[in-house]
Scaffold this motif. Structure first.
Motif, PDB file in Angstrom:
ATOM      1  N   VAL A 160      75.751 -33.794  86.506  1.00  0.00           N
ATOM      2  CA  VAL A 160      77.006 -34.491  86.233  1.00  0.00           C
ATOM      3  C   VAL A 160      77.274 -34.507  84.732  1.00  0.00           C
ATOM      4  O   VAL A 160      76.389 -34.849  83.933  1.00  0.00           O
ATOM      5  CB  VAL A 160      76.954 -35.945  86.745  1.00  0.00           C
ATOM      6  N   LEU A 161      78.496 -34.170  84.366  1.00  0.00           N
ATOM      7  CA  LEU A 161      78.940 -34.251  82.978  1.00  0.00           C
ATOM      8  C   LEU A 161      79.943 -35.394  82.862  1.00  0.00           C
ATOM      9  O   LEU A 161      81.006 -35.355  83.495  1.00  0.00           O
ATOM     10  CB  LEU A 161      79.591 -32.932  82.547  1.00  0.00           C
ATOM     11  N   LEU A 162      79.608 -36.426  82.095  1.00  0.00           N
ATOM     12  CA  LEU A 162      80.445 -37.614  81.917  1.00  0.00           C
ATOM     13  C   LEU A 162      81.097 -37.553  80.544  1.00  0.00           C
ATOM     14  O   LEU A 162      80.419 -37.630  79.517  1.00  0.00           O
ATOM     15  CB  LEU A 162      79.581 -38.875  82.059  1.00  0.00           C
ATOM     16  N   LEU A 163      82.420 -37.406  80.515  1.00  0.00           N
ATOM     17  CA  LEU A 163      83.173 -37.232  79.267  1.00  0.00           C
ATOM     18  C   LEU A 163      83.891 -38.529  78.905  1.00  0.00           C
ATOM     19  O   LEU A 163      84.601 -39.098  79.730  1.00  0.00           O
ATOM     20  CB  LEU A 163      84.191 -36.103  79.418  1.00  0.00           C
ATOM     21  N   GLU A 164      83.731 -38.967  77.667  1.00  0.00           N
ATOM     22  CA  GLU A 164      84.354 -40.205  77.194  1.00  0.00           C
ATOM     23  C   GLU A 164      85.049 -39.940  75.856  1.00  0.00           C
ATOM     24  O   GLU A 164      84.445 -39.396  74.933  1.00  0.00           O
ATOM     25  CB  GLU A 164      83.292 -41.298  77.035  1.00  0.00           C
ATOM     26  N   ALA A 174      90.206 -30.404  76.375  1.00  0.00           N
ATOM     27  CA  ALA A 174      90.042 -31.653  75.629  1.00  0.00           C
ATOM     28  C   ALA A 174      90.119 -31.412  74.134  1.00  0.00           C
ATOM     29  O   ALA A 174      89.961 -30.285  73.652  1.00  0.00           O
ATOM     30  CB  ALA A 174      88.691 -32.289  75.980  1.00  0.00           C
ATOM     31  N   ASP A 175      90.375 -32.512  73.420  1.00  0.00           N
ATOM     32  CA  ASP A 175      90.297 -32.529  71.967  1.00  0.00           C
ATOM     33  C   ASP A 175      89.025 -33.250  71.563  1.00  0.00           C
ATOM     34  O   ASP A 175      88.664 -34.284  72.147  1.00  0.00           O
ATOM     35  CB  ASP A 175      91.497 -33.266  71.361  1.00  0.00           C
ATOM     36  N   GLU A 176      88.359 -32.734  70.555  1.00  0.00           N
ATOM     37  CA  GLU A 176      87.174 -33.416  70.028  1.00  0.00           C
ATOM     38  C   GLU A 176      87.611 -34.546  69.100  1.00  0.00           C
ATOM     39  O   GLU A 176      88.492 -34.366  68.255  1.00  0.00           O
ATOM     40  CB  GLU A 176      86.289 -32.431  69.266  1.00  0.00           C
ATOM     41  N   ILE A 177      87.003 -35.721  69.277  1.00  0.00           N
ATOM     42  CA  ILE A 177      87.352 -36.902  68.490  1.00  0.00           C
ATOM     43  C   ILE A 177      86.141 -37.318  67.665  1.00  0.00           C
ATOM     44  O   ILE A 177      85.025 -37.454  68.184  1.00  0.00           O
ATOM     45  CB  ILE A 177      87.774 -38.071  69.407  1.00  0.00           C
ATOM     46  N   ALA A 178      86.365 -37.523  66.362  1.00  0.00           N
ATOM     47  CA  ALA A 178      85.281 -37.940  65.479  1.00  0.00           C
ATOM     48  C   ALA A 178      84.944 -39.410  65.687  1.00  0.00           C
ATOM     49  O   ALA A 178      85.673 -40.151  66.360  1.00  0.00           O
ATOM     50  CB  ALA A 178      85.669 -37.692  64.027  1.00  0.00           C
ATOM     51  N   ALA A 227      72.833 -38.295  84.152  1.00  0.00           N
ATOM     52  CA  ALA A 227      74.158 -37.789  83.795  1.00  0.00           C
ATOM     53  C   ALA A 227      74.181 -37.375  82.327  1.00  0.00           C
ATOM     54  O   ALA A 227      73.538 -38.011  81.477  1.00  0.00           O
ATOM     55  CB  ALA A 227      75.221 -38.854  84.055  1.00  0.00           C
ATOM     56  N   GLN A 228      74.920 -36.310  82.024  1.00  0.00           N
ATOM     57  CA  GLN A 228      75.098 -35.876  80.643  1.00  0.00           C
ATOM     58  C   GLN A 228      76.307 -36.607  80.053  1.00  0.00           C
ATOM     59  O   GLN A 228      77.436 -36.377  80.480  1.00  0.00           O
ATOM     60  CB  GLN A 228      75.352 -34.372  80.576  1.00  0.00           C
ATOM     61  N   LEU A 229      76.093 -37.480  79.099  1.00  0.00           N
ATOM     62  CA  LEU A 229      77.173 -38.244  78.485  1.00  0.00           C
ATOM     63  C   LEU A 229      77.620 -37.559  77.206  1.00  0.00           C
ATOM     64  O   LEU A 229      76.821 -37.357  76.296  1.00  0.00           O
ATOM     65  CB  LEU A 229      76.709 -39.675  78.193  1.00  0.00           C
ATOM     66  N   ARG A 230      78.917 -37.209  77.147  1.00  0.00           N
ATOM     67  CA  ARG A 230      79.508 -36.632  75.937  1.00  0.00           C
ATOM     68  C   ARG A 230      80.585 -37.579  75.423  1.00  0.00           C
ATOM     69  O   ARG A 230      81.589 -37.813  76.098  1.00  0.00           O
ATOM     70  CB  ARG A 230      80.128 -35.266  76.239  1.00  0.00           C
ATOM     71  N   GLN A 231      80.385 -38.153  74.237  1.00  0.00           N
ATOM     72  CA  GLN A 231      81.368 -39.037  73.639  1.00  0.00           C
ATOM     73  C   GLN A 231      82.269 -38.248  72.695  1.00  0.00           C
ATOM     74  O   GLN A 231      81.926 -37.159  72.247  1.00  0.00           O
ATOM     75  CB  GLN A 231      80.654 -40.152  72.872  1.00  0.00           C
ATOM     76  N   GLY A 232      83.438 -38.821  72.389  1.00  0.00           N
ATOM     77  CA  GLY A 232      84.365 -38.150  71.493  1.00  0.00           C
ATOM     78  C   GLY A 232      85.029 -36.932  72.110  1.00  0.00           C
ATOM     79  O   GLY A 232      85.331 -35.958  71.412  1.00  0.00           O
ATOM     80  N   VAL A 233      85.269 -36.991  73.440  1.00  0.00           N
ATOM     81  CA  VAL A 233      85.928 -35.885  74.139  1.00  0.00           C
ATOM     82  C   VAL A 233      87.162 -36.454  74.832  1.00  0.00           C
ATOM     83  O   VAL A 233      87.067 -37.118  75.865  1.00  0.00           O
ATOM     84  CB  VAL A 233      84.985 -35.230  75.171  1.00  0.00           C
ATOM     85  N   ALA A 234      88.329 -36.213  74.259  1.00  0.00           N
ATOM     86  CA  ALA A 234      89.585 -36.734  74.806  1.00  0.00           C
ATOM     87  C   ALA A 234      90.225 -35.671  75.690  1.00  0.00           C
ATOM     88  O   ALA A 234      90.853 -34.723  75.197  1.00  0.00           O
ATOM     89  CB  ALA A 234      90.532 -37.138  73.684  1.00  0.00           C
ATOM     90  N   VAL A 235      90.062 -35.828  77.003  1.00  0.00           N
ATOM     91  CA  VAL A 235      90.604 -34.846  77.940  1.00  0.00           C
ATOM     92  C   VAL A 235      92.126 -34.925  77.931  1.00  0.00           C
ATOM     93  O   VAL A 235      92.709 -36.012  78.048  1.00  0.00           O
ATOM     94  CB  VAL A 235      90.038 -35.078  79.347  1.00  0.00           C
ATOM     95  N   THR A 236      92.765 -33.789  77.822  1.00  0.00           N
ATOM     96  CA  THR A 236      94.221 -33.736  77.713  1.00  0.00           C
ATOM     97  C   THR A 236      94.899 -33.145  78.940  1.00  0.00           C
ATOM     98  O   THR A 236      96.071 -33.429  79.194  1.00  0.00           O
ATOM     99  CB  THR A 236      94.637 -32.915  76.482  1.00  0.00           C
ATOM    100  N   ALA A 237      94.186 -32.321  79.695  1.00  0.00           N
ATOM    101  CA  ALA A 237      94.826 -31.665  80.832  1.00  0.00           C
ATOM    102  C   ALA A 237      93.766 -31.084  81.758  1.00  0.00           C
ATOM    103  O   ALA A 237      92.626 -30.833  81.353  1.00  0.00           O
ATOM    104  CB  ALA A 237      95.762 -30.557  80.362  1.00  0.00           C
ATOM    105  N   ALA A 238      94.186 -30.870  82.996  1.00  0.00           N
ATOM    106  CA  ALA A 238      93.332 -30.188  83.954  1.00  0.00           C
ATOM    107  C   ALA A 238      93.516 -28.678  83.815  1.00  0.00           C
ATOM    108  O   ALA A 238      94.590 -28.192  83.461  1.00  0.00           O
ATOM    109  CB  ALA A 238      93.681 -30.633  85.372  1.00  0.00           C
ATOM    110  N   VAL A 239      92.460 -27.947  84.095  1.00  0.00           N
ATOM    111  CA  VAL A 239      92.515 -26.481  84.158  1.00  0.00           C
ATOM    112  C   VAL A 239      92.549 -26.086  85.623  1.00  0.00           C
ATOM    113  O   VAL A 239      91.738 -26.566  86.426  1.00  0.00           O
ATOM    114  CB  VAL A 239      91.287 -25.848  83.464  1.00  0.00           C
ATOM    115  N   LYS A 240      93.503 -25.217  85.998  1.00  0.00           N
ATOM    116  CA  LYS A 240      93.646 -24.795  87.392  1.00  0.00           C
ATOM    117  C   LYS A 240      93.471 -23.296  87.513  1.00  0.00           C
ATOM    118  O   LYS A 240      93.755 -22.541  86.575  1.00  0.00           O
ATOM    119  CB  LYS A 240      95.028 -25.194  87.927  1.00  0.00           C
TER     120      LYS A 240
END
Length: 435
Positions: free
Chosen positions: A39-43, A152-156, A128-141
């Motif tokens: 599992v990849l958990l993006l925050e 996503a955009d990377e956030i500092a 779970a793999q927690l990745r912080q500073g990842v602002a998801v902007t859209a789904a890929v289809k």
């Protein structure tokens, strides 16, 4: 002319991507990790963060923590509360949380940012793999329109975008990114009309009331219209103590239509002004600005699953329409989503996996659908100021009736209880159709 930021090659290492590390996202990520899935958990934020109304947990939410294996003792940073004190119509009524086989007889309190981080770290500890500073902007289809990942955009750490574009792929994505979800529009229809929405405001104050072991609910919230007439609002104000010497003070207003949270700042300030001075709820003791949020309730978004994307928590508009509480439903829908996903992974072939995934809306409906239908009717009923006024005046003095109402509002009915009220509530929820 500036060049667009390069896209990082997609990381295709996860079975499931979960977007948002609030209670819903951390719940589904922890349950999936415990089941052995990658599992990849993006925050988008960096912990610690602050989340509106993420402080008080009802016994139903506590039950979900126990299922997750989260320690709930005071030594682990929790403050227990014994029940709810209702105030309205010049009366005070104190009710203990019911003691039943299905729910613990206590609620829990924890500061909002600490709760979110604790649950995310718990999911991380389970694999779970927690990745912080990842602002998801859209789904890929893919070419067939199925969701196969996210951009996503990377956030500092300072909250500012770095300019780096990110991409992640997985055969399944869970949207747990809140009421303003960037992912939900990828597969869901427009919000349905005439569904109730809630508005919440809150702030913390240094106060000697911080050690009160009951949640306090004030039912006499009112506003004044253009003619100067006072109107009782369909909702309540709350006060409860935290473990840091402060009290959390706020209000929840239930409305059948969407409402701007900002207009209720005046209601909150006038309500606080009626409290005794020695409670020290004032600008001088306020530890942060008043925060507000609109709370999407009653499963306003549909479908809850389509084309590789599942919705949980606020992204699914899963806030309880009876009370405006979102934590219990966030944890519960996260668990239900994880159970469905885990079962789907055990199937052989895409068709079999998809058949299981498509059962997710029905699974959620079986658990919460009838109860939420009842809640929408309740919210519509108390939106009538006369009904609200009569309820405060005539129902509040009747302890037996209010004990039943407390169970209904907090969703504490149970089929295995010896209590007739519990069984009646559970039966009503089962018999009421999800809509």
């Amino acid at each position: 002319m500036s060049q667009p930021a390069p896209m990082v090659p997609a990381e295709a290492t996860a079975d499931v991507i979960v977007v948002g590390a609030g209670p819903a996202g951390s719940s589904v990520a922890a349950h999936l990790a415990l089941a052995g899935l990658d599992v990849l958990l993006l925050e988008k934020a960096h912990f610690p963060r602050v989340k509106i109304c993420a402080d008080a947990l009802t016994p139903r939410a506590v039950r979900e923590l126990v299922r997750l294996g989260v320690p709930t003792s005071e030594a682990d940073g929790w403050v227990k509360n014994n029940g709810v004190r209702l105030i309205g119509g010049g009366m005070r009524l104190q009710l203990d949380w019911p003691d039943s086989a299905e729910f613990p007889p206590f609620g829990l309190v924890r500061s909002g940012h600490d709760l979110a981080e604790m649950l995310a770290r718990h999911a991380e500890s389970k694999g779970a793999q927690l990745r912080q500073g990842v602002a998801v902007t859209a789904a890929v289809k893919d070419a067939a329109g199925r969701v196969i990942g996210v951009e996503a955009d990377e956030i500092a750490a300072d909250g500012q975008p770095t300019g780096q574009k990110l991409s992640f792929t997985a055969p399944l994505v869970v949207a747990a990114d809140g009421g303003a979800s960037a992912l939900a529009p990828a597969t869901t229809q427009a919000a349905r009309a005439h569904r109730p929405n809630a508005v919440a405001l809150q702030a913390n104050y240094r106060s000697p009331r911080h050690d009160d072991d009951y949640l306090e609910a004030w039912l006499d919230l009112s506003t004044t219209n253009t003619r100067g007439r006072s109107t009782l609002l369909p909702g309540y104000g709350w006060i409860f103590g935290l473990d840091n010497g402060t009290s959390n003070v706020g209000l929840t207003v239930l409305r059948p239509e969407g409402t701007d949270a900002m207009q209720y700042h005046d209601v909150m300030q006038r309500w606080i002004a009626t409290m005794p001075a020695d409670w020290t709820f004032s600008e001088q003791t306020q530890t942060a600005p008043v925060q507000g949020a609109a709370l999407p309730t009653g499963f306003d978004r549909r479908p809850l699953y389509a084309d590789g994307l599942l919705l949980v928590g606020d992204a699914a508009a899963a806030v309880n329409p009876w009370s405006g509480d979102g934590i219990a439903a966030a944890l519960e829908t996260g668990r239900l989503a994880a159970e469905v996903i885990t079962q789907s992974k055990a199937r052989v072939g895409d068709a079999g996996r998809e058949r299981v995934l498509q059962s997710y809306p029905a699974v959620v409906g079986d658990s919460l659908g009838g109860y939420y239908t009842m809640g929408r009717l309740f919210a519509k009923m108390i939106d009538n100021p006369d009904v609200m006024r009569l309820g405060v005046k005539y129902a509040l003095p009747r302890q037996t009736m209010m004990r039943f109402v407390l169970k209904a509002v907090a969703n504490l009915g149970g089929t295995h209880s010896r209590d007739a009220d519990d069984r009646a509530l559970a039966m009503l929820a089962r018999l009421t159709p999800a809509a």
